[in-house]
Write a protein that holds these residues in place. Sequence first.
Motif, PDB file in Angstrom:
ATOM      1  N   GLU A  49     -29.467  40.773  15.645  1.00 15.68           N
ATOM      2  CA  GLU A  49     -30.674  40.852  16.469  1.00 15.68           C
ATOM      3  C   GLU A  49     -31.181  42.283  16.601  1.00 15.68           C
ATOM      4  OE1 GLU A  49     -30.467  38.726  20.187  1.00 15.68           O
ATOM      5  OE2 GLU A  49     -32.127  39.908  21.006  1.00 15.68           O
ATOM      6  N   GLU A  50     -30.259  43.212  16.768  1.00 14.21           N
ATOM      7  CA  GLU A  50     -30.677  44.605  16.961  1.00 14.21           C
ATOM      8  C   GLU A  50     -31.365  45.145  15.710  1.00 14.21           C
ATOM      9  OE1 GLU A  50     -28.494  48.674  18.486  1.00 14.21           O
ATOM     10  OE2 GLU A  50     -27.619  46.729  18.972  1.00 14.21           O
ATOM     11  N   ALA A  51     -30.806  44.836  14.564  1.00 11.10           N
ATOM     12  CA  ALA A  51     -31.413  45.294  13.307  1.00 11.10           C
ATOM     13  C   ALA A  51     -32.806  44.699  13.135  1.00 11.10           C
ATOM     14  CB  ALA A  51     -30.518  44.901  12.123  1.00 11.10           C
ATOM     15  N   VAL A  52     -32.947  43.423  13.489  1.00  3.68           N
ATOM     16  CA  VAL A  52     -34.251  42.768  13.347  1.00  3.68           C
ATOM     17  C   VAL A  52     -35.258  43.399  14.302  1.00  3.68           C
ATOM     18  CG1 VAL A  52     -35.510  40.608  13.701  1.00  3.68           C
ATOM     19  CG2 VAL A  52     -33.325  40.603  12.471  1.00  3.68           C
ATOM     20  N   ARG A  53     -34.841  43.644  15.529  1.00  4.46           N
ATOM     21  CA  ARG A  53     -35.773  44.219  16.508  1.00  4.46           C
ATOM     22  C   ARG A  53     -36.238  45.612  16.071  1.00  4.46           C
ATOM     23  NH1 ARG A  53     -36.806  41.361  20.993  1.00  4.46           N
ATOM     24  NH2 ARG A  53     -35.576  39.450  21.134  1.00  4.46           N
ATOM     25  N   GLU A  54     -35.341  46.367  15.512  1.00  9.62           N
ATOM     26  CA  GLU A  54     -35.744  47.686  15.005  1.00  9.62           C
ATOM     27  C   GLU A  54     -36.712  47.551  13.836  1.00  9.62           C
ATOM     28  OE1 GLU A  54     -32.917  50.784  14.002  1.00  9.62           O
ATOM     29  OE2 GLU A  54     -31.688  50.174  15.713  1.00  9.62           O
ATOM     30  N   ALA A  55     -36.424  46.596  12.960  1.00 14.19           N
ATOM     31  CA  ALA A  55     -37.275  46.429  11.770  1.00 14.19           C
ATOM     32  C   ALA A  55     -38.671  45.938  12.152  1.00 14.19           C
ATOM     33  CB  ALA A  55     -36.618  45.448  10.786  1.00 14.19           C
ATOM     34  N   VAL A  56     -38.743  45.121  13.194  1.00 16.26           N
ATOM     35  CA  VAL A  56     -40.028  44.544  13.609  1.00 16.26           C
ATOM     36  C   VAL A  56     -40.868  45.560  14.387  1.00 16.26           C
ATOM     37  CG1 VAL A  56     -41.015  42.854  15.230  1.00 16.26           C
ATOM     38  CG2 VAL A  56     -39.287  42.122  13.563  1.00 16.26           C
ATOM     39  N   ASP A  57     -40.219  46.501  15.002  1.00 17.63           N
ATOM     40  CA  ASP A  57     -40.919  47.438  15.888  1.00 17.63           C
ATOM     41  C   ASP A  57     -42.028  48.181  15.137  1.00 17.63           C
ATOM     42  OD1 ASP A  57     -41.272  48.856  18.375  1.00 17.63           O
ATOM     43  OD2 ASP A  57     -40.389  50.589  17.355  1.00 17.63           O
ATOM     44  N   GLY A  58     -43.252  48.017  15.608  1.00 18.62           N
ATOM     45  CA  GLY A  58     -44.366  48.775  15.046  1.00 18.62           C
ATOM     46  C   GLY A  58     -45.097  48.118  13.893  1.00 18.62           C
ATOM     47  N   VAL A  59     -44.628  46.960  13.438  1.00 20.50           N
ATOM     48  CA  VAL A  59     -45.363  46.300  12.349  1.00 20.50           C
ATOM     49  C   VAL A  59     -46.429  45.366  12.926  1.00 20.50           C
ATOM     50  CG1 VAL A  59     -43.320  46.410  10.857  1.00 20.50           C
ATOM     51  CG2 VAL A  59     -43.875  44.251  12.039  1.00 20.50           C
ATOM     52  N   GLY A  60     -47.443  45.083  12.125  1.00 16.73           N
ATOM     53  CA  GLY A  60     -48.514  44.194  12.570  1.00 16.73           C
ATOM     54  C   GLY A  60     -48.304  42.757  12.123  1.00 16.73           C
ATOM     55  N   ALA A  61     -47.508  42.602  11.090  1.00 21.57           N
ATOM     56  CA  ALA A  61     -47.279  41.260  10.543  1.00 21.57           C
ATOM     57  C   ALA A  61     -45.891  41.208   9.911  1.00 21.57           C
ATOM     58  CB  ALA A  61     -48.331  40.922   9.491  1.00 21.57           C
ATOM     59  N   VAL A  62     -45.383  39.996   9.811  1.00 18.15           N
ATOM     60  CA  VAL A  62     -44.073  39.774   9.187  1.00 18.15           C
ATOM     61  C   VAL A  62     -44.198  38.670   8.144  1.00 18.15           C
ATOM     62  CG1 VAL A  62     -41.685  39.024   9.572  1.00 18.15           C
ATOM     63  CG2 VAL A  62     -42.845  40.414  11.311  1.00 18.15           C
ATOM     64  N   ILE A  63     -43.639  38.909   6.983  1.00 19.08           N
ATOM     65  CA  ILE A  63     -43.387  37.814   6.039  1.00 19.08           C
ATOM     66  C   ILE A  63     -41.879  37.575   6.078  1.00 19.08           C
ATOM     67  CG2 ILE A  63     -43.450  37.035   3.641  1.00 19.08           C
ATOM     68  CD1 ILE A  63     -45.871  38.809   3.184  1.00 19.08           C
ATOM     69  N   HIS A  64     -41.501  36.428   6.606  1.00 18.28           N
ATOM     70  CA  HIS A  64     -40.078  36.166   6.822  1.00 18.28           C
ATOM     71  C   HIS A  64     -39.537  35.231   5.742  1.00 18.28           C
ATOM     72  CE1 HIS A  64     -36.238  35.377   8.437  1.00 18.28           C
ATOM     73  NE2 HIS A  64     -36.517  34.192   8.921  1.00 18.28           N
ATOM     74  N   LEU A  65     -38.794  35.838   4.829  1.00 19.10           N
ATOM     75  CA  LEU A  65     -38.206  35.090   3.713  1.00 19.10           C
ATOM     76  C   LEU A  65     -36.688  34.995   3.807  1.00 19.10           C
ATOM     77  CD1 LEU A  65     -40.051  36.984   0.797  1.00 19.10           C
ATOM     78  CD2 LEU A  65     -40.888  34.978   2.041  1.00 19.10           C
ATOM     79  N   ALA A  66     -36.081  35.924   4.520  1.00 21.06           N
ATOM     80  CA  ALA A  66     -34.617  36.045   4.474  1.00 21.06           C
ATOM     81  C   ALA A  66     -33.932  34.771   4.961  1.00 21.06           C
ATOM     82  CB  ALA A  66     -34.172  37.228   5.323  1.00 21.06           C
ATOM     83  N   GLY A  67     -32.858  34.453   4.336  1.00 21.06           N
ATOM     84  CA  GLY A  67     -32.079  33.281   4.707  1.00 21.06           C
ATOM     85  C   GLY A  67     -31.245  32.849   3.517  1.00 21.06           C
ATOM     86  N   ASP A  90     -23.060  25.421   8.295  1.00 23.57           N
ATOM     87  CA  ASP A  90     -22.770  26.647   9.042  1.00 23.57           C
ATOM     88  C   ASP A  90     -23.649  27.796   8.586  1.00 23.57           C
ATOM     89  OD1 ASP A  90     -20.930  25.317  10.480  1.00 23.57           O
ATOM     90  OD2 ASP A  90     -19.172  26.255   9.577  1.00 23.57           O
ATOM     91  N   SER A  91     -23.904  27.856   7.297  1.00 24.52           N
ATOM     92  CA  SER A  91     -24.713  28.952   6.778  1.00 24.52           C
ATOM     93  C   SER A  91     -26.186  28.797   7.136  1.00 24.52           C
ATOM     94  CB  SER A  91     -24.554  29.057   5.260  1.00 24.52           C
ATOM     95  OG  SER A  91     -25.381  30.085   4.758  1.00 24.52           O
ATOM     96  N   VAL A  92     -26.739  27.601   6.973  1.00 30.40           N
ATOM     97  CA  VAL A  92     -28.168  27.438   7.301  1.00 30.40           C
ATOM     98  C   VAL A  92     -28.391  27.499   8.806  1.00 30.40           C
ATOM     99  CG1 VAL A  92     -28.687  26.212   5.174  1.00 30.40           C
ATOM    100  CG2 VAL A  92     -28.169  24.889   7.256  1.00 30.40           C
ATOM    101  N   LEU A  93     -27.415  27.050   9.579  1.00 34.59           N
ATOM    102  CA  LEU A  93     -27.556  27.170  11.042  1.00 34.59           C
ATOM    103  C   LEU A  93     -27.673  28.637  11.427  1.00 34.59           C
ATOM    104  CD1 LEU A  93     -27.393  25.696  13.889  1.00 34.59           C
ATOM    105  CD2 LEU A  93     -24.959  26.293  13.850  1.00 34.59           C
TER     106      LEU A  93
END
Lengths: 262, 262
Positions: free
Chosen positions: A58-76, A85-88
Motif C-alpha cells: 500500500e505504501e509503495a502504491v500511495r507514493e507512486a500515485v501521489d501527484g499523478v492525474g491519471a492511472v492505467i492499472h495493469l499490474a496483477g 490466493d494469487s488473484v485474491l
Amino acid sequence: MDDPVLLTGAGGRVGQAILGGIGSEYDWRLLDREPLAEEDIPDGVSDDDVVIGDVTDEEAVREAVDGVGAVIHLAGDPRPTAPWDSVLRNNIDGAHTVFDAAADSGVERVAFASSNHAVGAYETDERTPDMYRADDEYQLNGSELPRPSNLYGVSKASGEIIGRFYHDEHGISVACVRIGNLTKGHPPKEYERGQAMWLSHRDCAHLFDRCLRAEYGYEIVFGISDNDRKYYSIDRAREVLGYEPQDNSAEFTFEGDPKDGV
Amino acid sequence: MDDPVLLTGAGGRVGQAILGGIGSEYDWRLLDREPLAEEDIPDGVSDDDVVIGDVTDEEAVREAVDGVGAVIHLAGDPRPTAPWDSVLRNNIDGAHTVFDAAADSGVERVAFASSNHAVGAYETDERTPDMYRADDEYQLNGSELPRPSNLYGVSKASGEIIGRFYHDEHGISVACVRIGNLTKGHPPKEYERGQAMWLSHRDCAHLFDRCLRAEYGYEIVFGISDNDRKYYSIDRAREVLGYEPQDNSAEFTFEGDPKDGV
C-alpha cells in the motif's frame, strides 16, 4: 493531460504495447515489481519516475500515485490459470489498493485492465465455436452480468466492481477495458477464439490513449481490434471513448488455418 | 433434502430468522465462529453438528461441508461500514472457501446471502426518496450490473460472481439472495428505505426454504417481503423459487411516520 500518468505493470505485455504506441505522448510514472529493462522505458522518463514496487504494498502504491492525474492499472497476476490466493492478493486486493490511493490522492481517472475472462463462461458448449465466426450474430456488449471462466476472471470482474464503487463514491472516471487476445504483429494462428478477440498492439495503445483523453463516467468496454469475427461489441468504445481501431484479424490469413474450429 | 444442510453464520440475525422458521424441517449442521447459545440451536441438532469455526479457516470449512447436501452461506462481516481488510478476508475469501469446499465435496446447492448493498448505489440523489415510495415505478430486477454503495456491497457482489463461477464450472445450483432490511415483528419505523426493502422473519425463512427445495441453476433474487413500497422486483424469486411472501410493510402504520421522507 498535463499531470503525469501512472502505469502499473509497465513491464508487462500490455504495458509494453501501450508504451510502444504512446510512450512519447505523456509524462509517465512507471511502476513494476521487477526492474524494467532500459529498452522498455520510453525516452525522457527519469529514473525517479521508474518505481519498483508491488501493488500489494500500500505504501509503495500511495507514493507512486501521489501527484499523478491519471492511472492505467495493469499490474496483477495475468495468468488465466492463476490460483485463488494469487488473484485474491494481486488482482482483487491490488485493485482496491490502487483505486483507494487514487481516490485519496485526487486522481481524476483510472483505466483498469480487465479481461475477456470476466465473461468467458458465456462461451458455452452450445455457442462455440459458432460464436467465434464472422457470420454468427451472438455478441456481448458489456451490459451483461459477469460470468467468469476462471478465478482470474472472477478477480477481474471483482476489480470492475471495485472501480464502479470508486466512481460512484469518489467521482473518479473509470474505464474497465476487457482486453482480448493481445499479440504483436499478427493475430494468433489456428485459434478462432483468439482471432475473434484479437487486439493489435497499435489498437491497444490507441484504446488506452482514448481512456486518458475522452470524457466518461464509468465504462466497461471490450479491448479488441475491428475483427470481422467479433463476439464482443466495440460500439461502446467507439461511441464513448472515440476508439477507432485500425486492425482486423481477417486481414491476415495463415496456411493451415482451420475452417471448422479446432 | 435428505442430506444435512450446513448453515454458516448460524448465530447471526439471518441465521436465527431461518432457524426460527424452518429449524425443525432439516437436519442441520451449524457453523459459527462464536459458540451458539442453547436457545439458538433447534431441537434435535446434536453437539457434533454445532461447529465452532471461521469461514476463513479452510480446514474447518472443509470439515463442516463434508457430507452435507446443501449450504446456506451467511457467515461474514455483516457491517455495511466494514473496512476493506475485513470484507476481503471474511466475505470475499470466505465465500471462495465455502464455494470451493462445496464443489470439492459434491454439494448440490448453495444459497448465498448477498445484500441490497451490492446495488445500493442505484439509489442516487436524483432517484431518492421517490424510489422508496409505492407510487414510484423505478425497480431493479437483478439483471443490472452490480453497483455497490460501500465496500461491504463490493464484497457481496464479488461473492455473487464467485458463485456464478462455481455454478458454471462445477454445476452447483447457486441462489444469491440480496437480503433487504430484516427486522423481527415489524418493519423499521421512520425509515422509508427500510420499509421498501423490509424482509420479515417468516418471509426470510420461507425464501431460504425455497432456495433449498426449488430447481434452478444460478439466480440472483431480492430478499424482501411483498411490500407496497418496493424498488426491488420479487418476480424472479416468485417464478423460479416459488417464493410466496406473506408480509408487507404497508400493513404496519406507526404514529409519526413521515409522509414526505426524512
